[in-house]
Design a protein around this motif. Sequence first.
Motif, PDB file in Angstrom:
ATOM      1  N   ASN A 160       0.801  -1.226   0.000  1.00  0.00           N
ATOM      2  CA  ASN A 160       0.000   0.000   0.000  1.00  0.00           C
ATOM      3  C   ASN A 160       0.833   1.276   0.000  1.00  0.00           C
ATOM      4  OD1 ASN A 160      -2.543  -1.362   0.107  1.00  0.00           O
ATOM      5  ND2 ASN A 160      -2.160  -1.791   2.284  1.00  0.00           N
ATOM      6  N   THR A 161       2.153   1.142   0.134  1.00  0.00           N
ATOM      7  CA  THR A 161       3.023   2.312   0.245  1.00  0.00           C
ATOM      8  C   THR A 161       4.118   2.218  -0.808  1.00  0.00           C
ATOM      9  OG1 THR A 161       2.611   2.322   2.637  1.00  0.00           O
ATOM     10  CG2 THR A 161       4.411   3.681   1.826  1.00  0.00           C
ATOM     11  N   PHE A 162       4.257   3.247  -1.609  1.00  0.00           N
ATOM     12  CA  PHE A 162       5.204   3.183  -2.722  1.00  0.00           C
ATOM     13  C   PHE A 162       5.559   4.573  -3.221  1.00  0.00           C
ATOM     14  CE2 PHE A 162       0.835   2.694  -4.165  1.00  0.00           C
ATOM     15  CZ  PHE A 162       0.708   3.673  -5.126  1.00  0.00           C
ATOM     16  N   LYS A 163       6.647   4.635  -3.993  1.00  0.00           N
ATOM     17  CA  LYS A 163       7.008   5.810  -4.767  1.00  0.00           C
ATOM     18  C   LYS A 163       6.685   5.522  -6.229  1.00  0.00           C
ATOM     19  CE  LYS A 163      11.182   6.667  -1.966  1.00  0.00           C
ATOM     20  NZ  LYS A 163      12.661   6.861  -2.042  1.00  0.00           N
ATOM     21  N   VAL A 164       6.473   6.572  -7.007  1.00  0.00           N
ATOM     22  CA  VAL A 164       6.224   6.420  -8.439  1.00  0.00           C
ATOM     23  C   VAL A 164       7.275   7.217  -9.211  1.00  0.00           C
ATOM     24  CG1 VAL A 164       4.668   6.998 -10.338  1.00  0.00           C
ATOM     25  CG2 VAL A 164       3.762   5.948  -8.271  1.00  0.00           C
ATOM     26  N   PHE A 165       7.876   6.561 -10.197  1.00  0.00           N
ATOM     27  CA  PHE A 165       8.862   7.199 -11.065  1.00  0.00           C
ATOM     28  C   PHE A 165       8.372   7.150 -12.509  1.00  0.00           C
ATOM     29  CE2 PHE A 165      11.163   5.763  -7.370  1.00  0.00           C
ATOM     30  CZ  PHE A 165      12.009   6.817  -7.072  1.00  0.00           C
ATOM     31  N   LEU A 166       8.774   8.151 -13.302  1.00  0.00           N
ATOM     32  CA  LEU A 166       8.452   8.139 -14.725  1.00  0.00           C
ATOM     33  C   LEU A 166       9.350   7.144 -15.456  1.00  0.00           C
ATOM     34  CD1 LEU A 166       7.849  11.827 -15.886  1.00  0.00           C
ATOM     35  CD2 LEU A 166       6.195  10.135 -15.116  1.00  0.00           C
ATOM     36  N   ASN A 167       9.007   6.875 -16.696  1.00  0.00           N
ATOM     37  CA  ASN A 167       9.813   5.955 -17.489  1.00  0.00           C
ATOM     38  C   ASN A 167      11.134   6.558 -17.924  1.00  0.00           C
ATOM     39  OD1 ASN A 167       8.443   7.739 -19.190  1.00  0.00           O
ATOM     40  ND2 ASN A 167       8.326   6.290 -20.879  1.00  0.00           N
ATOM     41  N   ASP A 168      11.267   7.907 -17.916  1.00  0.00           N
ATOM     42  CA  ASP A 168      12.493   8.502 -18.438  1.00  0.00           C
ATOM     43  C   ASP A 168      12.795   9.838 -17.773  1.00  0.00           C
ATOM     44  OD1 ASP A 168      14.708   8.704 -20.467  1.00  0.00           O
ATOM     45  OD2 ASP A 168      13.565  10.468 -21.047  1.00  0.00           O
ATOM     46  N   LEU A 169      14.069  10.033 -17.495  1.00  0.00           N
ATOM     47  CA  LEU A 169      14.557  11.237 -16.836  1.00  0.00           C
ATOM     48  C   LEU A 169      14.347  12.490 -17.683  1.00  0.00           C
ATOM     49  CD1 LEU A 169      16.291  12.354 -14.442  1.00  0.00           C
ATOM     50  CD2 LEU A 169      18.309  11.777 -15.794  1.00  0.00           C
ATOM     51  N   GLY A 170      14.616  12.387 -18.989  1.00  0.00           N
ATOM     52  CA  GLY A 170      14.431  13.541 -19.863  1.00  0.00           C
ATOM     53  C   GLY A 170      12.983  13.960 -19.948  1.00  0.00           C
ATOM     54  N   LEU A 171      12.078  12.982 -19.974  1.00  0.00           N
ATOM     55  CA  LEU A 171      10.649  13.301 -20.013  1.00  0.00           C
ATOM     56  C   LEU A 171      10.185  13.926 -18.706  1.00  0.00           C
ATOM     57  CD1 LEU A 171       9.095  10.245 -21.895  1.00  0.00           C
ATOM     58  CD2 LEU A 171       9.857  12.450 -22.817  1.00  0.00           C
ATOM     59  N   LEU A 172      10.823  13.568 -17.601  1.00  0.00           N
ATOM     60  CA  LEU A 172      10.497  14.205 -16.326  1.00  0.00           C
ATOM     61  C   LEU A 172      10.774  15.701 -16.401  1.00  0.00           C
ATOM     62  CD1 LEU A 172       9.760  14.064 -13.276  1.00  0.00           C
ATOM     63  CD2 LEU A 172      12.187  13.619 -12.832  1.00  0.00           C
ATOM     64  N   GLY A 173      11.938  16.067 -16.960  1.00  0.00           N
ATOM     65  CA  GLY A 173      12.270  17.488 -17.100  1.00  0.00           C
ATOM     66  C   GLY A 173      11.302  18.211 -18.014  1.00  0.00           C
ATOM     67  N   ALA A 174      10.896  17.539 -19.105  1.00  0.00           N
ATOM     68  CA  ALA A 174       9.959  18.157 -20.045  1.00  0.00           C
ATOM     69  C   ALA A 174       8.580  18.283 -19.431  1.00  0.00           C
ATOM     70  CB  ALA A 174       9.893  17.340 -21.336  1.00  0.00           C
ATOM     71  N   LEU A 175       8.126  17.238 -18.725  1.00  0.00           N
ATOM     72  CA  LEU A 175       6.801  17.281 -18.106  1.00  0.00           C
ATOM     73  C   LEU A 175       6.731  18.361 -17.035  1.00  0.00           C
ATOM     74  CD1 LEU A 175       4.010  15.905 -18.054  1.00  0.00           C
ATOM     75  CD2 LEU A 175       4.910  14.347 -16.308  1.00  0.00           C
ATOM     76  N   ALA A 176       7.832  18.559 -16.315  1.00  0.00           N
ATOM     77  CA  ALA A 176       7.890  19.600 -15.284  1.00  0.00           C
ATOM     78  C   ALA A 176       8.245  20.965 -15.867  1.00  0.00           C
ATOM     79  CB  ALA A 176       8.913  19.216 -14.214  1.00  0.00           C
ATOM     80  N   ASN A 177       8.551  21.004 -17.166  1.00  0.00           N
ATOM     81  CA  ASN A 177       8.904  22.245 -17.852  1.00  0.00           C
ATOM     82  C   ASN A 177      10.099  22.936 -17.206  1.00  0.00           C
ATOM     83  OD1 ASN A 177       8.534  24.048 -19.977  1.00  0.00           O
ATOM     84  ND2 ASN A 177       7.234  25.408 -18.764  1.00  0.00           N
ATOM     85  N   VAL A 178      11.110  22.143 -16.848  1.00  0.00           N
ATOM     86  CA  VAL A 178      12.334  22.701 -16.278  1.00  0.00           C
ATOM     87  C   VAL A 178      13.204  23.239 -17.405  1.00  0.00           C
ATOM     88  CG1 VAL A 178      14.396  22.232 -14.900  1.00  0.00           C
ATOM     89  CG2 VAL A 178      12.252  21.056 -14.369  1.00  0.00           C
ATOM     90  N   PRO A 179      13.604  24.520 -17.373  1.00  0.00           N
ATOM     91  CA  PRO A 179      14.417  25.085 -18.462  1.00  0.00           C
ATOM     92  C   PRO A 179      15.739  24.347 -18.616  1.00  0.00           C
ATOM     93  CG  PRO A 179      13.546  26.826 -17.046  1.00  0.00           C
ATOM     94  CD  PRO A 179      13.272  25.526 -16.349  1.00  0.00           C
ATOM     95  N   ALA A 180      16.202  24.245 -19.844  1.00  0.00           N
ATOM     96  CA  ALA A 180      17.448  23.524 -20.123  1.00  0.00           C
ATOM     97  C   ALA A 180      18.613  24.084 -19.319  1.00  0.00           C
ATOM     98  CB  ALA A 180      17.755  23.589 -21.618  1.00  0.00           C
ATOM     99  N   LYS A 181      18.679  25.416 -19.190  1.00  0.00           N
ATOM    100  CA  LYS A 181      19.819  26.018 -18.495  1.00  0.00           C
ATOM    101  C   LYS A 181      19.877  25.604 -17.035  1.00  0.00           C
ATOM    102  CE  LYS A 181      17.489  30.355 -17.196  1.00  0.00           C
ATOM    103  NZ  LYS A 181      17.531  31.834 -17.289  1.00  0.00           N
ATOM    104  N   GLU A 182      18.715  25.282 -16.442  1.00  0.00           N
ATOM    105  CA  GLU A 182      18.701  24.846 -15.054  1.00  0.00           C
ATOM    106  C   GLU A 182      19.308  23.462 -14.901  1.00  0.00           C
ATOM    107  OE1 GLU A 182      17.882  26.451 -12.427  1.00  0.00           O
ATOM    108  OE2 GLU A 182      16.931  28.230 -13.242  1.00  0.00           O
ATOM    109  N   ILE A 183      19.285  22.678 -15.966  1.00  0.00           N
ATOM    110  CA  ILE A 183      19.795  21.310 -15.913  1.00  0.00           C
ATOM    111  C   ILE A 183      21.241  21.251 -16.394  1.00  0.00           C
ATOM    112  CG2 ILE A 183      19.457  18.965 -16.768  1.00  0.00           C
ATOM    113  CD1 ILE A 183      16.499  19.601 -17.107  1.00  0.00           C
ATOM    114  N   LEU A 184      21.545  21.970 -17.462  1.00  0.00           N
ATOM    115  CA  LEU A 184      22.864  21.869 -18.073  1.00  0.00           C
ATOM    116  C   LEU A 184      23.914  22.719 -17.369  1.00  0.00           C
ATOM    117  CD1 LEU A 184      21.719  21.951 -21.799  1.00  0.00           C
ATOM    118  CD2 LEU A 184      22.633  19.992 -20.565  1.00  0.00           C
ATOM    119  N   ALA A 185      23.497  23.782 -16.688  1.00  0.00           N
ATOM    120  CA  ALA A 185      24.439  24.630 -15.969  1.00  0.00           C
ATOM    121  C   ALA A 185      24.491  24.211 -14.509  1.00  0.00           C
ATOM    122  CB  ALA A 185      24.024  26.095 -16.082  1.00  0.00           C
ATOM    123  N   GLU A 186      25.518  24.657 -13.819  1.00  0.00           N
ATOM    124  CA  GLU A 186      25.620  24.360 -12.387  1.00  0.00           C
ATOM    125  C   GLU A 186      24.647  25.283 -11.654  1.00  0.00           C
ATOM    126  OE1 GLU A 186      29.486  24.220 -10.721  1.00  0.00           O
ATOM    127  OE2 GLU A 186      30.387  23.277 -12.459  1.00  0.00           O
TER     128      GLU A 186
END
Length: 295
Positions: A160-186
Amino acid sequence: LRLYPMSFKEFLLAMGESPLADYLEEGKWNEYFVIKDKLINLLREYYFVGGMPLAVDAYSKRRDIFEVREIQNKILMDYNDDFSKHIPSNDLPKVRAIWNSVPGQLAKENKKFIWGYLRKGARAKDYENAIQWLMDAGLIHKVHRVKKFDIPLKFYEDSNTFKVFLNDLGLLGALANVPAKEILAESRLLTEYKGSFTEQYVEQQIRCSTDMPLYYYTNENSTSEIDFVLQAERVYPVEVKAEENLKAKSLAYVLKANNQLNGLRFSMADYREETRMKNIPLYLIEWYLENELLT
């Protein structure tokens, strides 16, 4: 064949880094700190691109981050079209609610999937079919809680207790609309977004490269949490750190309470061996699992 998004190793191969991948295959864990900067930069690119083959292919040829994000958004649109085509109309809003909630669920301090996050008063029985549909389609993955560190972990699973993950890391960034510069830069990626990206990355590497049963652990009052629990020939509690922070209070507590356990810490720090614990750099996870835990 069960196909997954491309792992970090496969990403390196697609990027023309075969000599580097071969060098990592040698398992010289104490040497790799000399190429740490290059590996971290490639890992950051993988955090953005993810492992969907079309996105990786485009990035390997043109290094165009805008093209990659367009491809990711197109994949998400195709998923939404599939929802409309294949899901009964009464379940469609539930499937979309679960799908769109995953980035927020992972961003919480406590990443346990909360039904009430979908809507006030939501209950498991109302959404079970919807979450099962997404799992059957391979779009999300559950990681269940275990109550005890013992083989087989399946005996101690809390269904009854679990975490849920998406199928892909890149799609997670796109689904959350995280700007590329936030991921590629420090930037805030390895701090503010660490729950959404680092655990997703670790889960994805384990899932793509091994058949090991994968769980996580919390004690009964939820005061102690272990990010993942692996089962190979023995059980390994795993702490995930987005940066070089080597403080793992929950893992230290668990190891102290369980004398037979050895722990793993996945972080940006260099490889190091401590008493009953090893620190594995995030960029070496796949090679370490294949060459150490599974041999």
